[in-house]
Design a protein around this motif. Structure first.
Motif: not given
Length: 109
Positions: A76-82, A86-92
């Protein structure tokens, strides 16, 4: 399988539960330490821990009068990192669009 996946996302889909998982990523933590780090009412923290526990993501162990929680599903930690990626890409991308809008604000319509 779709419903099971949705149920997993529901189980982790609360800011406090995400924070709990991030804290537990470094290893087992007592309820009192979780409460200190999160700063929530004990009953609210207990409710969120219960949701994660029923989902099979975390578990607990009692040591005398102290209860310690730990991750059972470390993936689940890998899922949170992913999710962070995704959030970083969307915000960028959104930031890039905003910059383009700002550059063309003075341009005629």
């Amino acid at each position: 399988m779709y419903k099971l996946k949705a149920d997993l996302f529901k189980a982790i889909g609360h800011p406090m539960r995400v924070r709990i998982l991030e804290i537990l990523a470094s290893g087992p933590v007592s309820v009192s330490e979780l409460n200190r780090q999160i700063g929530a009412e004990a009953s609210h923290l207990s409710q969120q821990l219960g949701i994660l526990k029923r989902a099979g993501i975390i578990s607990s162990a009692k040591h005398g009068s102290s209860v310690t929680y730990f991750l059972v599903q470390k993936d689940v930690i890998d899922l949170l990192h992913m999710a962070k990626g995704i959030i970083t890409n969307v915000l960028t991308e959104a930031s890039s669009v905003l910059e383009n809008i700002k550059k063309t604000e003075g341009a005629p319509i």
